[in-house]
Each structure stands twice: as C-alpha cells, then as structure tokens.
Design a protein around this motif. Sequence first.
Motif, PDB file in Angstrom:
ATOM      1  N   CYS A 178     -67.695   1.205 -73.137  1.00 33.29           N
ATOM      2  CA  CYS A 178     -68.485   1.842 -74.204  1.00 33.29           C
ATOM      3  C   CYS A 178     -68.221   3.341 -74.250  1.00 33.29           C
ATOM      4  O   CYS A 178     -68.286   4.018 -73.224  1.00 33.29           O
ATOM      5  CB  CYS A 178     -69.971   1.586 -73.954  1.00 33.29           C
ATOM      6  SG  CYS A 178     -71.031   2.385 -75.175  1.00 33.29           S
ATOM      7  N   LEU A 179     -67.916   3.833 -75.440  1.00 35.34           N
ATOM      8  CA  LEU A 179     -67.784   5.281 -75.630  1.00 35.34           C
ATOM      9  C   LEU A 179     -69.198   5.843 -75.751  1.00 35.34           C
ATOM     10  O   LEU A 179     -69.889   5.598 -76.744  1.00 35.34           O
ATOM     11  CB  LEU A 179     -66.982   5.593 -76.897  1.00 35.34           C
ATOM     12  CG  LEU A 179     -65.470   5.333 -76.790  1.00 35.34           C
ATOM     13  CD1 LEU A 179     -65.144   3.874 -77.044  1.00 35.34           C
ATOM     14  CD2 LEU A 179     -64.702   6.208 -77.772  1.00 35.34           C
ATOM     15  N   LEU A 180     -69.611   6.538 -74.718  1.00 37.53           N
ATOM     16  CA  LEU A 180     -70.997   6.997 -74.625  1.00 37.53           C
ATOM     17  C   LEU A 180     -71.071   8.492 -74.894  1.00 37.53           C
ATOM     18  O   LEU A 180     -70.639   9.302 -74.073  1.00 37.53           O
ATOM     19  CB  LEU A 180     -71.540   6.694 -73.220  1.00 37.53           C
ATOM     20  CG  LEU A 180     -73.012   7.015 -72.991  1.00 37.53           C
ATOM     21  CD1 LEU A 180     -73.897   5.914 -73.569  1.00 37.53           C
ATOM     22  CD2 LEU A 180     -73.301   7.178 -71.500  1.00 37.53           C
ATOM     23  N   SER A 181     -71.615   8.852 -76.060  1.00 34.80           N
ATOM     24  CA  SER A 181     -71.837  10.272 -76.327  1.00 34.80           C
ATOM     25  C   SER A 181     -73.208  10.606 -75.742  1.00 34.80           C
ATOM     26  O   SER A 181     -73.835   9.769 -75.121  1.00 34.80           O
ATOM     27  CB  SER A 181     -71.830  10.521 -77.839  1.00 34.80           C
ATOM     28  OG  SER A 181     -72.967   9.944 -78.422  1.00 34.80           O
ATOM     29  N   GLY A 182     -73.691  11.796 -75.964  1.00 36.66           N
ATOM     30  CA  GLY A 182     -75.049  12.093 -75.494  1.00 36.66           C
ATOM     31  C   GLY A 182     -76.087  11.766 -76.557  1.00 36.66           C
ATOM     32  O   GLY A 182     -77.243  12.121 -76.419  1.00 36.66           O
ATOM     33  N   HIS A 204     -67.267   8.959 -71.242  1.00 36.56           N
ATOM     34  CA  HIS A 204     -67.864  10.096 -71.957  1.00 36.56           C
ATOM     35  C   HIS A 204     -66.836  11.224 -72.073  1.00 36.56           C
ATOM     36  O   HIS A 204     -66.172  11.571 -71.101  1.00 36.56           O
ATOM     37  CB  HIS A 204     -69.104  10.604 -71.198  1.00 36.56           C
ATOM     38  CG  HIS A 204     -69.675  11.855 -71.794  1.00 36.56           C
ATOM     39  ND1 HIS A 204     -70.332  11.860 -73.002  1.00 36.56           N
ATOM     40  CD2 HIS A 204     -69.654  13.150 -71.362  1.00 36.56           C
ATOM     41  CE1 HIS A 204     -70.703  13.107 -73.291  1.00 36.56           C
ATOM     42  NE2 HIS A 204     -70.304  13.898 -72.313  1.00 36.56           N
ATOM     43  N   PHE A 205     -66.725  11.786 -73.278  1.00 37.80           N
ATOM     44  CA  PHE A 205     -65.810  12.912 -73.509  1.00 37.80           C
ATOM     45  C   PHE A 205     -66.624  14.196 -73.605  1.00 37.80           C
ATOM     46  O   PHE A 205     -67.613  14.243 -74.331  1.00 37.80           O
ATOM     47  CB  PHE A 205     -65.040  12.695 -74.821  1.00 37.80           C
ATOM     48  CG  PHE A 205     -64.162  11.469 -74.766  1.00 37.80           C
ATOM     49  CD1 PHE A 205     -62.859  11.555 -74.305  1.00 37.80           C
ATOM     50  CD2 PHE A 205     -64.655  10.225 -75.142  1.00 37.80           C
ATOM     51  CE1 PHE A 205     -62.054  10.419 -74.228  1.00 37.80           C
ATOM     52  CE2 PHE A 205     -63.861   9.088 -75.070  1.00 37.80           C
ATOM     53  CZ  PHE A 205     -62.555   9.186 -74.613  1.00 37.80           C
ATOM     54  N   HIS A 206     -66.199  15.211 -72.851  1.00 35.49           N
ATOM     55  CA  HIS A 206     -66.931  16.476 -72.878  1.00 35.49           C
ATOM     56  C   HIS A 206     -65.956  17.634 -73.057  1.00 35.49           C
ATOM     57  O   HIS A 206     -64.740  17.473 -72.856  1.00 35.49           O
ATOM     58  CB  HIS A 206     -67.701  16.659 -71.564  1.00 35.49           C
ATOM     59  CG  HIS A 206     -66.797  16.788 -70.371  1.00 35.49           C
ATOM     60  ND1 HIS A 206     -66.252  17.979 -70.000  1.00 35.49           N
ATOM     61  CD2 HIS A 206     -66.313  15.857 -69.505  1.00 35.49           C
ATOM     62  CE1 HIS A 206     -65.470  17.796 -68.940  1.00 35.49           C
ATOM     63  NE2 HIS A 206     -65.490  16.511 -68.628  1.00 35.49           N
ATOM     64  N   LEU A 263     -57.900   9.725 -80.616  1.00 36.23           N
ATOM     65  CA  LEU A 263     -57.537  10.070 -79.234  1.00 36.23           C
ATOM     66  C   LEU A 263     -58.567   9.501 -78.255  1.00 36.23           C
ATOM     67  O   LEU A 263     -58.215   8.963 -77.207  1.00 36.23           O
ATOM     68  CB  LEU A 263     -57.424  11.591 -79.088  1.00 36.23           C
ATOM     69  CG  LEU A 263     -56.093  12.150 -79.590  1.00 36.23           C
ATOM     70  CD1 LEU A 263     -56.209  13.618 -79.946  1.00 36.23           C
ATOM     71  CD2 LEU A 263     -54.995  11.935 -78.542  1.00 36.23           C
ATOM     72  N   MET A 264     -59.843   9.605 -78.614  1.00 35.90           N
ATOM     73  CA  MET A 264     -60.885   9.022 -77.757  1.00 35.90           C
ATOM     74  C   MET A 264     -60.659   7.526 -77.582  1.00 35.90           C
ATOM     75  O   MET A 264     -60.803   6.986 -76.486  1.00 35.90           O
ATOM     76  CB  MET A 264     -62.271   9.226 -78.396  1.00 35.90           C
ATOM     77  CG  MET A 264     -62.827  10.618 -78.301  1.00 35.90           C
ATOM     78  SD  MET A 264     -64.509  10.587 -78.992  1.00 35.90           S
ATOM     79  CE  MET A 264     -64.942  12.305 -78.848  1.00 35.90           C
ATOM     80  N   MET A 265     -60.324   6.869 -78.674  1.00 41.56           N
ATOM     81  CA  MET A 265     -60.094   5.412 -78.614  1.00 41.56           C
ATOM     82  C   MET A 265     -58.931   5.076 -77.680  1.00 41.56           C
ATOM     83  O   MET A 265     -59.022   4.170 -76.853  1.00 41.56           O
ATOM     84  CB  MET A 265     -59.749   4.886 -80.018  1.00 41.56           C
ATOM     85  CG  MET A 265     -60.932   4.768 -80.912  1.00 41.56           C
ATOM     86  SD  MET A 265     -61.918   3.342 -80.415  1.00 41.56           S
ATOM     87  CE  MET A 265     -63.322   3.546 -81.458  1.00 41.56           C
ATOM     88  N   GLY A 287     -71.498   4.773 -92.732  1.00 41.01           N
ATOM     89  CA  GLY A 287     -72.014   5.857 -93.568  1.00 41.01           C
ATOM     90  C   GLY A 287     -72.912   6.864 -92.873  1.00 41.01           C
ATOM     91  O   GLY A 287     -73.469   7.735 -93.526  1.00 41.01           O
ATOM     92  N   GLN A 288     -73.074   6.770 -91.545  1.00 41.35           N
ATOM     93  CA  GLN A 288     -74.004   7.696 -90.874  1.00 41.35           C
ATOM     94  C   GLN A 288     -73.509   9.141 -90.971  1.00 41.35           C
ATOM     95  O   GLN A 288     -74.270  10.054 -91.228  1.00 41.35           O
ATOM     96  CB  GLN A 288     -74.192   7.287 -89.409  1.00 41.35           C
ATOM     97  CG  GLN A 288     -75.347   7.997 -88.742  1.00 41.35           C
ATOM     98  CD  GLN A 288     -75.414   7.686 -87.249  1.00 41.35           C
ATOM     99  OE1 GLN A 288     -74.570   8.138 -86.474  1.00 41.35           O
ATOM    100  NE2 GLN A 288     -76.404   6.913 -86.860  1.00 41.35           N
ATOM    101  N   VAL A 289     -72.227   9.320 -90.685  1.00 41.05           N
ATOM    102  CA  VAL A 289     -71.588  10.632 -90.854  1.00 41.05           C
ATOM    103  C   VAL A 289     -70.201  10.394 -91.441  1.00 41.05           C
ATOM    104  O   VAL A 289     -69.763   9.251 -91.576  1.00 41.05           O
ATOM    105  CB  VAL A 289     -71.458  11.399 -89.504  1.00 41.05           C
ATOM    106  CG1 VAL A 289     -72.803  11.926 -89.029  1.00 41.05           C
ATOM    107  CG2 VAL A 289     -70.829  10.527 -88.438  1.00 41.05           C
TER     108      VAL A 289
END
Length: 402
Positions: A178-182, A204-206, A263-265, A287-289
Amino acid sequence: MNSLVIHYQEIALKGKNRPWFIGRLVRNLRTAVSDLDVKAVRSLMGRIEIVLGPTATREDVGDRVRRVFGIANFSYAGRTALDIDALTAAILQDLGDRTCSSFRVSAKRADKRFHLTSPQVEREVGGRIQEARGWKVDLGNPELVVHVELLSDEAFYCFGKERGAGGLPTGTAGRVACLLSGGIDSPVAAHRMMKRGCAVTFVHFHSYPILSRASQEKARELVTLLTGWQQRSRLFLVAFGEIQQQVVLAVPGPMRVIVYRRLMMRIAERIGLARGAQALVTGDVVGQVASQTLENLAVVENVVTLPVFRPLIGMDKDEITTEAIRLGSYPISIIPDQDCCTLFTPRNPLTKARLAQIEAGEAALPIEELVDRAVAEAVVEDFEFPASAKVGPPEPPRISAC
Ligand code: ATP
Ligand code: MG
C-alpha cells in the motif's frame, strides 16, 4: 465465566480450505493475545474458545479479539459438562443478582447425538430459569437472550454476543503493498484490504530533508495503528525529494504530478514484488484531485504490471472520513505536514494526460537509475502488535475454487 467463544461466518463457507482458514484464524488469535494471561486458544466444532487465565480481564482479551479479522461474533461464555442440571446451575449462578423483565433461551447443538433437540433444551433450561427467577418468557423481543451451545462433551452459555470485525483472517488472501501517504484516505484503503484477508506492506514517500520529518512520523503512527489489525507490518520509507528535484529540471510543470505518481508506482512495485506482493493499493478516489481523473489514473497505473487496487474509488470524502474516525486514523492523518506531492507542483496540473505525452516527458529522466537508488536506500522499519508477539513465517495463500 472464563472463556471467550468466537464464531466465524464467512470462513465457514470456504469448502475444502476451511481447516486451513480456521487454523490461520486460531494462529492470528494466539498472536493477538500472546502477552495476556490466556491458557488456550482452541478450535472446537465450528467455534473457537479462548480460555482465560486468572489475571486476564474480559475487556483486555475482548479488545484484542475485536481487532482480529474473520470473526462474525464473540461472547464471554461459561463452560460446563454436557448436562442440563450442571448447565442450568451454572447459568443461574452467573446471572447473579441480575434482574430482567423478559428472557428467552436460544439453544444450538453442534453434535446432534444429544438426547434432547434444541427446542427441548430451550424449554427445559428456560423453564428452570423461569421457576428460579420468576422472569417472563418472551420469544419475540426479550430483554435478555441466554445462548446455549451443546458440543459433544461440553456445553457453553452466554448472555449476549458482540459483533466481530468480519472479513477474512489476515494473511489468507496473500500480500499487497500500500502506498501510504500521511493523508486520510490511504490508511482506510489499507484497512479495507486487511479486512479481506490481505497482509499489507507499507511504502511511504517523503521529501526529507527538503521538507520536515513530519510525514514520516505520521506514517509510523499510522502503521503502528494498523498493525493492531494484522499484528506484523513492514514500512519502507523512501526518500523522494531528490527525485522530485530531477523531475523539476526535466519535466514541464503540468505533467509533474503524473510523473511523480508513476515513479512512486514503479518504486512501490519493486519493493512490493521483493516482499511477495501480488497487487498495489492506493487511496485514490475518482475526481478527488487533478491526479485522480480517469485519464490520469490510467496513465499512472500503466507503468506497472501488478494490479492496482483502489478500494475507496467510488467513495465521498465524508464517507471516508467517517471510516477513518471509526478506525482511529483520522486524528493522526489531520496532523499538519508537508506532503511531498505538493513540493515543486504547479497550480495547473494536467487533468487529461495522454500516455505518449507523459512518456515523452519522462524520456529525459534516468528512470531505472532513480528507481534502483530509491529502492536500495529505502529505510525499512518493522512493527509488531502486541510488541512481544511471536509471529511465525507467512504461509502461501489459498483460496477455494468457487
Ligand atoms: P490520502 O489519499 O491518503 O488522504 P492524500 O489525499 O494526501 O492522501 P492523494 O493526493 O489523494 O493523497 O494521493 C492519492 C494516493 O496516492 C494516496 O491515497 C496514496 O495511496 C498515494 N500517495 C500520495 N502521496 C503519497 C506519499 N507521499 N507516499 C505514499 N503514497 C502516496
Ligand atoms: Mg486522497
């Protein structure tokens, strides 16, 4: 009453794999209560019994059981010999000085060889309680239901059942990354996949040190919370700031968010595959962003071969927020941080990206090199719940044919 009796529902349907599902559920339960005073966790004719030791409290054990997937309901129960006299005596004793306006007995026989049928047991036990207490019997809408379960050698009784977490035992469906943002969405997405039996690895990418460490702290806190539901997690913290700087130099502004996401993927897929993941998971919502239009979602996932699952895809933000509040992730998610996706991102992102256009935009980037380095330098952190848990190695997943 010093037992917890647990009923599973969905896993009971899994045909020939049923023993394997139950074995996994028992193992997950053992891990979940491993630091509490529990004498045994055993599978018994269609149910699981947790036998509490003298210092275990029902509340503590119940709190753990509530967070184990694969459970339809559970109850605090007493166990007696398979004998109506012993059973009724124990029920009356445990009812103590409780009062109630109406009651009924609900009986189930796991072993049909018992000499009374379930309705006969209900009448017999109900009659004796009525005689001893003078309570009214109400079959339709009683204040109290006394549940009785008769097995081959023993009987259980309880006064009311609590709903379990549902779903399938963690680990029975395989692994996802899972790509987990904050943010609010991705922890909810991860939790939904866990509920369907998936073990989840987190990525998580920071952008530290360009931005603060806040997003990494949030990711850790979210993984700590979510580990309560799967008992063991691994979090990969990937430094993304330098990659973004390179993207800024090579890619026109409106395309950047899509290029970041691709790139994250790629990086998450590489990490996931090394962990045996069979799919990637995100908290995307149509459609969220700008990055989540149908066109952009397609261009983003085109870059990986693993399936990309988006369990929240058709949900409104308020629905996701309600779920995040229930899960307990919401207060962590709303702690202010600086998300890496807002870094170097212009105000006018593309909303209808075309694959050829994005691929041309990426042509100047040393993609393989960036991905290799990000994966090699990712910081790995392991989480366990409870902290002292002894968790065995993961087993390969099995799913029944239908
Ligand atoms: P969330 O969607 O979790 O609330 P968000 O709204 O800040 O966070 P979006 O911009 O909606 O994030 O990103 C969509 C999805 O992309 C996220 O749900 C998450 O799966 C993934 N993602 C975004 N940023 C990151 C990041 N920094 N690290 C890992 N995954 C990320
Ligand atoms: Mg989002």
